[in-house]
Each structure stands twice: as C-alpha cells, then as structure tokens.
Design an enzyme around this catalytic site. Structure first.
Site: not given
Length: 646
Positions: A110, A113, A275, A344, A616
């Site tokens: 992704c 990510c 993010m 956590l 590419d």
C-alpha cells in the site's frame, strides 16, 4: 443477629487480611494488583461482591430497594480491585488493550504504508516464536489486558495464526480477540478463525474501484477482499469494521460511496486520516481532515447522528438514520486521542512500543531468551509504560505547524476503466451484496483485432462513446491542422522586469472554457511490448497503472511545475493504445477546466508521467526503452486563441 451485625461486610476478614499484606514484606514477592484480585475473587465465592449485605424487610418500598442497589454499586466502585500498576502510566492511563504483530511480511504494498520495494525484514531467528507470543500474552492478560488484536504486516499470512487464536482463547480474563487484515486471505481462513475464537475483524479497503485498488496497493486482489467482507457478514460478525485511509487526490471522492454501503449492511466504515510512517513519503497536502470528511457526508445526509463513544475509543462514530451500519472517523492527526490511549504494542521481533508514533522500544524478546522471570519482565514493562509521554509531540507539531491542505484540489474522477481483462467473478451472493451501492463495475475486455492477427488493448479513463472520448484509433493520431489566431509573445511571461522568475498574474483575466490535448510515445521493444500486451508483467497491469498515474499527475501539476497556477480540473482523460508495428504505446491526455489560465501544462504533465510510469513498470524487462514525441496536440480557450498542431 443485630441489625448492626447484619449490615457488616461479610468479607471484612478477607479485606483486613489484604490490608495486612499491604503493610508486610509479602507484597514484594507478588504483584500488588494480582494479589488483590485473587483475594477479591476468593472472597466473592462466599460473599458475592463484598458489599454490605442487608435483607429487605417485608413491605419495603421499591424506592428503598433502588437506593440499596445504588449504595451497593457505589461501594463496588470505591472498593474495586486496583488496575495493574505495571500497566498504568504516570498520567493515570490504564492500558487494557494489547496489539501483537505476528509478522513483518505483507502480501500488499500500500502506498501510504510502505515503499514499493517493501521494507528490510528481520531475520526469522530474531522474530518471536509462537510460544514466546503466548508467554507474553499470558503475562499481559494476568495484569489486566482484556483485549488483544493481532496485526502485522499481514497477520493472516502467518501459517499458525489459527492455532495462536485458539491458544489465546483459553486465557482467563481475555474478552476480545481481534485481527486487522487486508482481507486477501480472509474468506479462506475465517471459518477456522471463528471456530478458534476470533471475535472482532477490521478489514482494510481504501477504494471501491477495482483499478484504483490495484494502483493503491500495487497488487491484485480486490475481489478477494470483497469476498472476505462478505464472508464476515455471512458468519455473523457485527459490525464488520472496514478501515479506509483517506488521501486527497486519491480516494476522497469515494466518501459517499463508502457511507452508502452502511445502508443495508452491518458495517462500521472507519475513515482514517492519512498519517506519516517510514517510507510512505507523507505529505500534509494529502491529508483530508475529519471535519472536512464529516462536512462532505453531512451535505448528502444532513440528518447524520453522533453516537456515544467509550472513553478510550479512537473513533468518532456517526449513524445515518435508517441505515443498518455506521461510519466512524479516526482523527489521529487533527484531533488526537493521546489523553485516553489505552494501547500497547508488541512488534513481530518482540519490542514493546508504548506509542505507535514513538521511537522508544524495549526488547521483551531479549529478556525472555535471557531467562528473565515473570517478575523481572513485569518490572521492565512497568518501567516502559511509566516513560510513556502525554502525547507524541513531534508528530503533532509537524502537522499543526503545516499549512492547511488546499480543499480545492480536485479529487479522482470515478473511473470506468475500459479494456481491463475480465476479473474472477464474485459469487452470485457477492453481486447481490454490493448491488445498488454505486460500486463502480469493471466493464468487460474491449479488444480490437489488428490486421496482423493480434489483439490490441485499448484503455480510456472515460466511458463515453461519443467522438470526443472514444478509444484511440490509428486515424485519431493524424496531425491536426492549425486553427485560429497564432499569437506569440515577444517576451517570456514568467520573468519580471528585473529578469527574475515570477508567476503570471491571471487575476484580471476572464474565466473561459479551456481544453488541452497532449501526447507521448513509449517505444518498449518487442519483449516488453509482448508482456504488456498480454498483461504478464510481474509488477501488474502496466496500462492501468500508467493511466491512473497520468490522471493523478494532471491534478498535481502545480505542485510539480514551480510557476504553474493551480487549476481545478473538471475532467481528465488518459487514453493508451498499443502499436504493434513499432512495439510502442501511444498516450494521449486531455484536460478540461473553466478558469483564467490554460491547461496545456496539465495535459503535458499527464502524458509525460504516464510514459514515465510505463518505463518504470517495464524497466526490469528492458532498459532499451525510449520516450519520445511528448508534445502539445491542441489547446482551446483563452485570449491567445486556439492552437492545433500541424
């Protein structure tokens, strides 16, 4: 028995014993929270909760009984077993949720990510073994963790994932076992996982357009993800959470389509603010804020209702009245939830992370393998949790000090990509499941047989069949004749009176309809051409990826060309045609907008980037690839008149 005696707590002796232990050295050898929980559990067997017990007298009113119940609940709140000191940080946040990464590997790439080439993987010998994962899970659950989520990489590619879930299910006190997956292997494994004890599912899906899915994740598999979602619903998971990372210029135009899926399906579609992570080349301009997304959806459904949320929830939940499912927003960037974080994380190589964005980690693996006792591990965990910051300041300074993203940047057009080879069809149930929710369908393969007997694949980003948007044919590449006044400037317009580079002021120019067409040719050579023609490149469908790259490039031209004005494009169309006589791909890009400045740069950038993308995609096969004939074919609109290349 006197009334005073009847009101005395039946468990007072056990509680006095606990108090005595608190003042002795015995607690040095036993975790405080665990000892108290054991005492309270043992006392509960004989005296229920330990709250004062009184027997209602005949004739007592319902009000008195209600007051008694209220007093008992208050007593329970005041005398509840304390949460583990090892899992409580210096700001009082109690961590009851553990995320365990089962692997670093992923079967997708992704764009938000990781880089296309993937990330360096830890040697297998340094990863947690199954027994080490379960040992740590048992330790955390003893201390109060009641929810474990299995993550990755992609957790469902780990061969023993079903066995791990089954072992976790046996841990006393663990209420929820969840998994976050990209969905590729979900339909195949979910029946076994459910039987083993899996209770919650999050599935990543960032687009409902099959071609765009392949572009975003750099792999195939859209239909497998859809089948996984269908299987989860079929097996009774409710809600099935669908995670969608929203990126400007890529998929923010699909917000309404995703929200519409919740009308008849038990989905919780969770829109996640884009993010930063290592390798994803984060850019604040790509981030679409929660409030902007919410405003877009409220324009379509003004009756949207806010739902109550738990204190430690990361999602702001909403529901459209009458819809079966709901939508949520995870506002990691614009409105962080650090203050109530109860999470956590343990990485696949055994590091404990107390903050997703923090760099601080402590290796539980190394201590485990060195023979650390349970008590020593708890001290290490407690010290790490105690060092957790109030919030990860660097992340939010980076975001809040950045200029706001430009909301006028146009979004992706919903694509009807012609020329895609037929995909594996969904089951008839899947077709029924998604029917009516405006999920774009991929049209069948459009092939035209050339005189040489081979198939020619045509691609276009627009499904219209009129003369202006038809697939390219050999005739459509005929040179255009000049038309209109050919005005030229004797001076460079992007240079000021002192010879310095400057943007042209277009503020006083009238808005007119602007259209520009540009072209490019990529000479692939016979080997690469054949692979592209047969769609056998390992990287994927080169024509689809090049087409999408060309569309995206047109919309970000002002970010690439320094003195180019930003233009809100109303339409972008990229067409690709295979030329077997030259072993080439011909590209034509057209852009349209209404405004004070032209769109020829957008068209040229689109054609150029599409050709670079083809290079590419094919460079691993051959380096003897030539890009040529990148040129403006025509432009219309504006004071300087129309242009058509002779």
């Amino acid at each position: 028995m006197t009334p005073e005696a009847s009101a005395r707590p039946v468990c007072s002796r056990s509680r006095l014993w606990a108090a005595a232990l608190l003042g002795s050295g015995f607690m040095a050898a036993q975790p405080l929270s665990r000892m108290l929980r054991r005492l309270l559990r043992s006392s509960a067997r004989s005296c229920s909760s330990g709250a004062p017990v009184t027997q209602p007298r005949p004739g007592e009113s319902a009000r008195a009984a209600s007051e008694e119940l209220s007093r008992r609940r208050q007593f329970l709140r005041e005398h509840a077993a304390p949460f583990s000191a090892f899992l409580t940080d210096s700001f009082g946040r109690q961590h009851s949720y553990l995320r365990i990464s089962l692997t670093e590997k992923c079967n997708l790439r992704c764009q938000y990510c990781m880089p296309e080439e993937g990330v360096p993987l830890t040697p297998k010998v340094n990863l947690l073994t199954t027994e080490e994962i379960l040992t740590l899970a048992r330790l955390f659950v003893k201390e109060g963790i009641d929810k474990i989520r299995l993550t990755g990489g992609e957790p469902l590619i780990r061969p023993d994932v079903v066995d791990i879930v089954a072992q976790l299910q046996r841990l006393e006190g663990l209420r929820t076992i969840g998994v976050t997956t990209n969905g590729i292997n979900l339909a195949r494994l979910l029946p076994q996982l459910q039987k083993a004890g899996l209770s919650a599912i999050n599935i990543s899906l960032d687009t409902l357009v099959p071609a765009k899915f392949e572009f975003i994740v750099r792999r195939k598999g859209f239909h497998k993800v859809m089948e996984g979602i269908h299987k989860a619903i079929e097996l009774g998971y409710n809600p099935v959470k669908v995670n969608c990372v929203v990126m400007r210029g890529l998929n923010e135009d699909e917000l309404l389509d995703f929200a519409a899926l919740t009308k008849g399906l038990p989905l919780d579609v969770r829109f996640i603010e884009y993010m930063p992570f290592d390798g994803n080349k984060w850019n604040f301009k790509k981030m679409v804020s929660y409030k902007e997304m919410l405003d877009t959806i409220r324009q379509q459904w003004p009756e949207l209702e806010k739902l109550p949320e738990e204190e430690s929830s990361t999602a702001k939940a909403f529901k459209i009245p009458g819809f079966q499912g709901q939508i949520s927003f995870i506002t990691s960037m614009s409105e962080h939830f650090c203050g109530t974080c109860n999470r956590l994380r343990i990485t696949a190589d055994g590091n404990l992370k107390v903050c997703l964005f923090g760099n601080s980690e402590v290796s539980l693996r190394d201590h485990l393998r060195a023979g650390a006792s349970e008590q020593e591990l708890l001290r290490i965990i407690g010290a790490a949790v105690g060092r957790k910051k109030r919030q990860h300041a660097e992340l939010f300074l980076m975001f809040h000090n950045s200029p706001p993203a430009n909301p006028s940047i146009s979004s992706w057009d919903l694509l009807d990509v012609q020329g895609l080879r037929p995909k594996m069809s969904f089951s008839s149930q899947m077709v029924t499941l998604w029917k009516g929710y405006r999920v774009p369908q991929t049209p069948p393969l459009a092939q035209q047989r050339l005189g040489s007997g081979c198939f020619q694949r045509h691609y276009t980003s627009h499904a219209d069949t009129d003369a202006n948007s038809k697939c390219l044919s050999p005739g459509s590449w005929a040179p255009a004749a000049p038309s209109g006044p050919q005005l030229t400037s004797e001076q460079l317009t992007h240079v000021d009176s002192e010879g310095r580079a400057a943007m042209v002021d277009v503020g006083r120019k009238p808005d007119t309809e602007r259209v520009a067409v540009a072209s490019a040719v990529v000479l692939l050579g016979p080997v690469a051409f054949k692979l592209v023609q047969q769609n056998q490149l390992k990287k994927g469908d080169a024509l689809v990826v090049a087409q999408l790259a060309g569309i995206q490039a047109a919309k970000v031209t002002s970010q690439l060309i320094p003195l180019c004005h930003h233009v809100a494009l109303s339409h972008v169309q990229v067409q690709l045609e295979l030329d077997s006589t030259r072993h080439a791909v011909r590209i034509q890009a057209s852009c349209r907008a209404r405004g004070p400045t032209g769109v020829e740069m957008e068209a040229l950038t689109s054609a150029a980037v599409a050709s670079l993308t083809l290079y590419d995609m094919c460079k691993a096969v051959s380096r003897d690839i030539v890009l040529e004939e990148i040129k403006l074919i025509s432009k219309t609109g504006g004071q300087r008149g129309d242009f058509h290349r002779a």
